[in-house]
Scaffold this active site. Structure first.
Site, mmCIF file in Angstrom:
data_model
loop_
_atom_site.group_PDB
_atom_site.id
_atom_site.type_symbol
_atom_site.label_atom_id
_atom_site.label_comp_id
_atom_site.label_asym_id
_atom_site.label_seq_id
_atom_site.Cartn_x
_atom_site.Cartn_y
_atom_site.Cartn_z
ATOM 1 N N HIS A 1 9.084 1.962 11.064
ATOM 2 C CA HIS A 1 7.785 2.625 11.058
ATOM 3 C C HIS A 1 7.887 4.113 11.399
ATOM 4 O O HIS A 1 7.255 4.956 10.768
ATOM 5 C CB HIS A 1 6.846 1.917 12.029
ATOM 6 C CG HIS A 1 5.436 2.212 11.725
ATOM 7 N ND1 HIS A 1 4.678 1.418 10.903
ATOM 8 C CD2 HIS A 1 4.667 3.278 12.041
ATOM 9 C CE1 HIS A 1 3.505 1.962 10.763
ATOM 10 N NE2 HIS A 1 3.452 3.085 11.448
ATOM 11 N N ARG B 1 -1.817 2.312 3.235
ATOM 12 C CA ARG B 1 -1.623 1.268 4.248
ATOM 13 C C ARG B 1 -2.835 1.284 5.175
ATOM 14 O O ARG B 1 -3.220 2.358 5.643
ATOM 15 C CB ARG B 1 -0.350 1.542 5.052
ATOM 16 C CG ARG B 1 0.947 1.367 4.267
ATOM 17 C CD ARG B 1 2.146 1.520 5.204
ATOM 18 N NE ARG B 1 3.400 1.134 4.590
ATOM 19 C CZ ARG B 1 4.256 1.980 4.033
ATOM 20 N NH1 ARG B 1 3.994 3.265 4.017
ATOM 21 N NH2 ARG B 1 5.377 1.544 3.511
ATOM 22 N N ARG C 1 -4.144 -1.178 0.026
ATOM 23 C CA ARG C 1 -3.476 -2.447 0.326
ATOM 24 C C ARG C 1 -4.225 -3.130 1.457
ATOM 25 O O ARG C 1 -4.503 -2.517 2.490
ATOM 26 C CB ARG C 1 -2.031 -2.214 0.759
ATOM 27 C CG ARG C 1 -1.369 -3.553 1.101
ATOM 28 C CD ARG C 1 0.044 -3.398 1.524
ATOM 29 N NE ARG C 1 0.147 -2.739 2.815
ATOM 30 C CZ ARG C 1 1.307 -2.412 3.356
ATOM 31 N NH1 ARG C 1 2.433 -2.648 2.712
ATOM 32 N NH2 ARG C 1 1.359 -1.826 4.524
ATOM 33 N N ASN D 1 10.874 -2.328 0.451
ATOM 34 C CA ASN D 1 11.267 -2.406 1.867
ATOM 35 C C ASN D 1 11.390 -3.869 2.283
ATOM 36 O O ASN D 1 12.353 -4.273 2.933
ATOM 37 C CB ASN D 1 10.237 -1.727 2.762
ATOM 38 C CG ASN D 1 10.011 -0.284 2.382
ATOM 39 O OD1 ASN D 1 10.826 0.298 1.671
ATOM 40 N ND2 ASN D 1 8.929 0.300 2.832
ATOM 41 N N ASP D 2 10.381 -4.647 1.887
ATOM 42 C CA ASP D 2 10.429 -6.068 2.218
ATOM 43 C C ASP D 2 11.227 -6.864 1.195
ATOM 44 O O ASP D 2 11.934 -7.805 1.563
ATOM 45 C CB ASP D 2 9.016 -6.635 2.341
ATOM 46 C CG ASP D 2 8.422 -6.345 3.711
ATOM 47 O OD1 ASP D 2 9.136 -6.582 4.702
ATOM 48 O OD2 ASP D 2 7.288 -5.865 3.790
ATOM 49 N N ARG E 1 14.908 -5.468 8.154
ATOM 50 C CA ARG E 1 14.804 -4.055 7.790
ATOM 51 C C ARG E 1 14.806 -3.107 8.986
ATOM 52 O O ARG E 1 15.051 -1.917 8.839
ATOM 53 C CB ARG E 1 13.551 -3.815 6.938
ATOM 54 C CG ARG E 1 12.261 -4.110 7.652
ATOM 55 C CD ARG E 1 11.093 -4.126 6.686
ATOM 56 N NE ARG E 1 10.381 -2.853 6.670
ATOM 57 C CZ ARG E 1 9.210 -2.661 6.071
ATOM 58 N NH1 ARG E 1 8.635 -3.656 5.410
ATOM 59 N NH2 ARG E 1 8.619 -1.510 6.099
ATOM 60 N N CYS F 1 6.380 0.870 -4.651
ATOM 61 C CA CYS F 1 5.860 1.675 -3.545
ATOM 62 C C CYS F 1 6.738 1.579 -2.293
ATOM 63 O O CYS F 1 6.377 2.089 -1.248
ATOM 64 C CB CYS F 1 4.426 1.276 -3.219
ATOM 65 S SG CYS F 1 4.291 -0.436 -2.692
HETATM 66 C C1 PEP Z 1 7.370 -2.507 1.233
HETATM 67 O O1 PEP Z 1 7.573 -3.556 1.821
HETATM 68 O O2 PEP Z 1 8.180 -1.983 0.427
HETATM 69 C C2 PEP Z 1 6.131 -1.753 1.456
HETATM 70 C C3 PEP Z 1 5.805 -0.734 0.686
HETATM 71 O O3 PEP Z 1 5.316 -2.127 2.463
HETATM 72 P P1 PEP Z 1 5.609 -1.934 4.041
HETATM 73 O O4 PEP Z 1 6.750 -0.959 4.179
HETATM 74 O O5 PEP Z 1 4.334 -1.411 4.607
HETATM 75 O O6 PEP Z 1 5.942 -3.312 4.462
HETATM 76 MG MG MG Z 2 5.985 -4.652 2.783
#
Ligand code: PEP
Ligand code: MG
Length: 580
Positions: A186, A293, A329, A451-452, A462, A499
């Site tokens: 974050h 977000r 989102r 990211n996820d 992550r 994204c």
């Molecule tokens: C992701 O998971 O790539 C994403 C854009 O959402 P977050 O980083 O908020 O989980």
């Molecule tokens: Mg995510």
């Protein structure tokens, strides 16, 4: 001069004093106070507490109206500092012959035990407010200037929670240095969005850096110099000039389209964590917001945000971004995004637990409130709704049906909204990739959250720096999943965006162009650079390379193949940005 090294996750350089946030181990020494000096020591404590209360009040006055959650944190701290029991308990320890700093720490430890035994997660979490307050009082006892004041500092911490990051005012934060974290944690995401240089995973930072030390931090290379010599400071001034020059060149291209030499157009949009970032999105030429977000409205507050607050916030964002669209989102809490207000149960495996869409479908009232606010905001510009963590068709349809129900409700109540509002699915869970062909028949668009998706595909946490080297966007499995998703979307005639942080990295751009993504959404600051690079690429070549990459065995082969074809071009491109 000492040198530390971490992971540079947000570009830019900074030179300034360190403000160290010690998590739960504030360092103070125990000193014996002779009986005749005890009253004086208590007076010193009272004075420090008054100074702290004054500083908190001043900080509170400077917080903008729309940052109610931050105000709430300060309010809680003010309440604690003005509460007579804190001074009474500390004075009692001073009377036993100890210094004020030590007494405060003892009181803090006492409370830590009480807080840790509280059944309610929200109240357990409030210990952080008390800890932050004690730190401020100790700072005042030592004559340190508060962080919330006009002084600008480099924040050094073990890690920063979403609430901490919001709490620190961007204009006072020269840079972040954290011991924990990774490229997608974050702190890194918020730092990039706000354009604050940041180095994470800096091992030993809390050991080596003391409050007030002069630091020179480079958020690109990940270097941290403690007590830099004059030569290093001069060099940093040069780095700073070069960085500014690069930024101004990048601004000049804000209005050009992102199109390859052979005519393939890619839409570039911005990721926003906070509405305060909208000016950056505009300045850097984003064609709208690809990921807004919405968690920040829920963290660091004691109650659930009411519909009117959500609606007003979304409406402001939508109007500010118009005529471009905003993809909102829905709530993605849980996992690494902790919300005290929901009193979520502690889970052994939060990343696989009750989070995001699962939580929203369980807490339907909460979800309905957010959906109503989003739909109402859609009357003021172009809005798209996107659900996070979709794992299959039924889950998506449940959420989508709820949107339909709410449309009817709003129509009956006479609220305007966009009846054609596009509803999309984030693709960030492997099962959604497996179902992409059927999901694409139900969704209006896809947005790949790498990211996820990388975390769940490769089973790599992550946020865990122990395995951060294994977190590999170029793993052939990840590339195949992206390709499966894009193919399914295009076959069904719907657009597909990305994204996740991967979309804003130069090295991956030729791959993403070749993988046929229609839209890339990234931190605003990355847009100009990515755009310029896309304008130098040949789509045909990117496609050919991708076809080859999809057949390779491992990430090393992928990296090698990429370096061979695009390495020299990427190097030339980066050099041209710095030196032309
Ligand atoms: C992701 O998971 O790539 C994403 C854009 O959402 P977050 O980083 O908020 O989980
Ligand atoms: Mg995510």
């Amino acid at each position: 001069m000492k040198t530390l090294r971490g992971l540079g996750v947000s570009a830019g350089v900074a030179v300034g004093p360190a403000h160290v946030i010690f998590p739960g181990h504030i360092k103070v020494t125990r000193t014996r106070i002779p009986p005749e000096e005890i009253e004086e020591e208590i007076r010193r404590l009272r004075q420090a507490m008054e100074t702290t209360a004054r500083n908190i009040r001043r900080a509170q006055e400077r917080i903008p109206e729309n940052m109610g959650e931050v105000r709430a944190i300060f309010e809680a701290q003010r309440f604690l500092v003005e509460d007579p029991s804190l001074v009474a308990e500390a004075s009692e320890i001073i009377r036993q012959g100890f210094n004020a700093e030590w007494a405060l720490l003892k009181v803090l430890r006492r409370y830590q035990k009480i807080f840790s035994e509280l059944p309610d997660a929200y109240f357990r979490e409030r210990f952080r407010d008390l800890e932050g307050l004690v730190e401020m009082i100790i700072g005042a006892l030592r004559g340190e200037k508060p962080l919330g004041g006009p002084e600008r500092a480099i924040i050094v911490a073990r890690d920063l929670s979403p609430a901490d990051t919001i709490n620190l005012r961007p204009e006072n934060t020269l840079a972040f240095v954290t011991e924990a974290g990774s490229r997608t944690s974050h702190t890194a995401i918020v730092a990039r969005s706000l354009g604050i240089p940041a180095v994470v995973a800096a091992k030993g930072a809390l050991e080596e850096i003391s409050p007030g030390d002069l630091l020179a931090v480079d958020g690109t290379t990940g270097e941290i110099f403690v007590d830099p010599d004059p030569e290093t400071i001069r060099e940093f001034e040069q780095r700073e000039r070069r960085f500014r020059k690069l930024q101004s060149r990048l601004h000049q291209v804000a209005d050009l389209p992102a199109v390859t030499r052979d005519g393939r157009r890619v839409v570039l949009r911005a990721n926003l964590d906070l509405p305060e970032e909208i000016p950056y999105a505009r300045e850097y030429g984003a064609e709208g917001v690809g990921l807004f977000r919405t968690e920040y409205l829920y963290v660091a507050r004691e109650d659930l945000p009411p519909e009117e607050l959500l609606f007003e916030t979304y409406r402001q964002v939508v109007e500010a971004v118009a005529p471009h669209p905003v993809t909102i989102r829905t709530l993605d809490l849980g996992g690494d995004k902790f919300a005290s207000v929901l009193n979520l149960p502690r889970e052994i495996n939060p990343a696989l637990g009750l989070r995001a869409i699962r939580l929203c479908l369980r807490e339907e009232a909460l979800f309905r409130t957010q959906l109503r606010a989003i739909l109402r905001a859609s009357a003021y510009g172009k809005v798209k709704i996107m659900f996070p963590m979709i794992s299959g068709v039924t889950e998506f349809l449940r959420a989508r049906n709820l949107v339909e129900e709410i449309k009817q409700e709003l129509a009956q109540e006479g609220h305007p909204f966009d009846p054609e509002i596009p509803v999309g699915a984030m693709i960030e869970v492997p099962s959604a990739v497996a179902m992409a062909d059927l999901l694409a028949k139900e969704a209006d668009f896809f947005s790949i959250g790498t990211n996820d998706l990388i975390q769940y595909t490769l089973a790599i946490d992550r946020g865990n720096q122990e395995v951060s080297e294994l977190y590999e966007p170029l793993h052939p499995a990840v590339l195949r999943f992206i390709w499966t998703t894009v193919e399914a979307a295009h076959r069904a005639g719907i657009p597909v965006a990305m994204c996740g942080e991967m979309a804003g990295e130069l090295l991956y751009i030729p791959v993403l162009v070749g993988l046929d993504l229609d839209e890339l959404s990234m931190p605003p600051q990355s847009i100009p650079e990515v755009k310029l690079f896309i304008r130098e690429l040949s789509y045909r070549q990117c496609r050919q390379v991708v076809e080859k990459l999809l057949r390779l065995t491992c990430q090393d082969e992928v990296r090698e193949a990429l370096a061979e074809v695009f390495g020299p071009q990427l190097q030339r491109f980066s050099k041209s940005l710095w030196f032309e």
